[in-house]
Design a protein around this motif. Sequence first.
Motif, PDB file in Angstrom:
ATOM      1  N   ASP A 136      43.161  37.505  40.762  1.00  9.58           N
ATOM      2  CA  ASP A 136      42.369  37.455  40.549  1.00  9.58           C
ATOM      3  C   ASP A 136      41.525  38.458  42.450  1.00  9.58           C
ATOM      4  OD1 ASP A 136      41.760  35.367  39.684  1.00  9.58           O
ATOM      5  OD2 ASP A 136      42.463  33.631  40.723  1.00  9.58           O
ATOM      6  N   SER A 137      40.231  37.886  42.833  1.00 12.97           N
ATOM      7  CA  SER A 137      39.716  38.817  44.345  1.00 12.97           C
ATOM      8  C   SER A 137      40.394  40.501  45.019  1.00 12.97           C
ATOM      9  CB  SER A 137      41.123  38.034  45.128  1.00 12.97           C
ATOM     10  OG  SER A 137      40.046  36.652  45.168  1.00 12.97           O
ATOM     11  N   LEU A 184      39.005  38.667  31.052  1.00  7.87           N
ATOM     12  CA  LEU A 184      38.512  38.335  32.949  1.00  7.87           C
ATOM     13  C   LEU A 184      37.569  37.440  33.036  1.00  7.87           C
ATOM     14  CD1 LEU A 184      38.388  41.992  34.081  1.00  7.87           C
ATOM     15  CD2 LEU A 184      40.622  40.341  34.139  1.00  7.87           C
ATOM     16  N   ASP A 198      37.843  33.906  32.471  1.00 11.24           N
ATOM     17  CA  ASP A 198      38.481  32.957  33.444  1.00 11.24           C
ATOM     18  C   ASP A 198      39.347  33.523  35.294  1.00 11.24           C
ATOM     19  OD1 ASP A 198      37.922  30.901  31.700  1.00 11.24           O
ATOM     20  OD2 ASP A 198      39.919  31.522  30.789  1.00 11.24           O
ATOM     21  N   HIS A 199      39.210  34.659  35.069  1.00  8.87           N
ATOM     22  CA  HIS A 199      39.248  34.999  36.586  1.00  8.87           C
ATOM     23  C   HIS A 199      38.325  35.243  37.445  1.00  8.87           C
ATOM     24  CE1 HIS A 199      42.371  37.402  34.231  1.00  8.87           C
ATOM     25  NE2 HIS A 199      43.339  38.066  35.767  1.00  8.87           N
ATOM     26  N   ARG A 200      38.403  34.967  39.491  1.00  8.34           N
ATOM     27  CA  ARG A 200      37.956  34.354  40.092  1.00  8.34           C
ATOM     28  C   ARG A 200      37.683  35.936  41.109  1.00  8.34           C
ATOM     29  NH1 ARG A 200      37.585  29.229  39.785  1.00  8.34           N
ATOM     30  NH2 ARG A 200      36.632  28.973  42.765  1.00  8.34           N
ATOM     31  N   ASP A 201      36.188  35.511  42.018  1.00 13.64           N
ATOM     32  CA  ASP A 201      36.230  36.223  42.806  1.00 13.64           C
ATOM     33  C   ASP A 201      36.610  38.044  42.120  1.00 13.64           C
ATOM     34  OD1 ASP A 201      35.696  37.015  45.177  1.00 13.64           O
ATOM     35  OD2 ASP A 201      37.746  36.704  45.836  1.00 13.64           O
ATOM     36  N   LEU A 202      36.054  38.141  41.373  1.00 11.99           N
ATOM     37  CA  LEU A 202      36.427  39.675  40.602  1.00 11.99           C
ATOM     38  C   LEU A 202      35.061  40.503  41.602  1.00 11.99           C
ATOM     39  CD1 LEU A 202      37.901  39.864  37.336  1.00 11.99           C
ATOM     40  CD2 LEU A 202      39.134  40.920  39.223  1.00 11.99           C
ATOM     41  N   ASN A 251      31.170  35.113  33.359  1.00 15.68           N
ATOM     42  CA  ASN A 251      32.096  34.420  34.316  1.00 15.68           C
ATOM     43  C   ASN A 251      31.134  34.548  35.496  1.00 15.68           C
ATOM     44  OD1 ASN A 251      34.091  34.338  36.611  1.00 15.68           O
ATOM     45  ND2 ASN A 251      35.203  35.757  35.736  1.00 15.68           N
ATOM     46  N   ASP A 282      32.269  33.830  38.674  1.00 20.09           N
ATOM     47  CA  ASP A 282      32.615  34.095  39.519  1.00 20.09           C
ATOM     48  C   ASP A 282      32.902  35.166  39.469  1.00 20.09           C
ATOM     49  OD1 ASP A 282      33.520  33.123  41.968  1.00 20.09           O
ATOM     50  OD2 ASP A 282      35.360  32.870  41.369  1.00 20.09           O
ATOM     51  N   CYS A 283      32.333  36.306  39.253  1.00 23.24           N
ATOM     52  CA  CYS A 283      32.638  38.070  39.150  1.00 23.24           C
ATOM     53  C   CYS A 283      30.900  38.988  39.023  1.00 23.24           C
ATOM     54  CB  CYS A 283      33.171  38.226  37.441  1.00 23.24           C
ATOM     55  SG  CYS A 283      33.385  39.224  36.956  1.00 23.24           S
TER      56      CYS A 283
END
Length: 276
Positions: A91-92, A110, A112-116, A132, A134-135
Amino acid sequence: MSQTLRHPEILDIARAEGKVTVEGLAERFGVTVQTIRRDLAELAEAGRLERVHGGAVLPSGVSNIGYEDRRVLNHPAKSAIARACAREIPDSASVFLNIGTSTEAVARELLDHRDLLVITNNMNVANILVSNPDCQVIVAAGTLRRSDGGLVGNLTIDTINQFKFDFAVIGCSALDAEGDLLDFDVQEVHVSQTIIRQARRSFLVADHSKFQRSAPARIASLSEIDTFFTDRPLPRDLTGRCASWGTRLRIASEGRGSEDPATAPATGQRGEAARG
């Protein structure tokens, strides 16, 4: 099954699996190996397949396989490779995803990845990652290649040069015995070379069918790649070269989509001199 019906099905199998074998086809169709050899010889003569020891592969040349054919080619392997790759992206992070169906598979992993922050020259990747929230997605400028949604050209290179990203995830059309990554489109090659230069770490995602193909334009060497995610072990000589270069190999299992440590030799960090 008659020869007329067998030929299209043989081609469908080759597109799905990258290679067909004489014994496998003989068993599948319930005919003799001599019959299959004749089928493959006729398909090779027509330019539809290339004969190799024990079978045939899709033909090499100066143009790539059609996008829709590539999308279904070795789909389970691409999904496993993508899962293994996505697990090594935290993440990030800032990530570049380039053109190709394998990188599109990584984009799905990706979600479900956060802060991408994802930069891409692949319209399909951008459309996937819209889901997403959060991307943040940045699409590189460039000339749209309608055949696969890729963006190429000097505008694309200029955009990429404005960034220094944590990870680059790239694909290729072929990988030769010397460890050179190959492609068909010179404009795409120049973009991929820029992506590698602007990345702190470079990941290659490519299934085993790329070992059996050729393409005319060179992108880079595996020595310039930090980690190579694939689905089958490389030839012994190339495995040894990767070890000497410090290029990590990660073999993804289709069943679990995870690294198989028995086939992924441990290596050290790649030296900066290898990036040249």
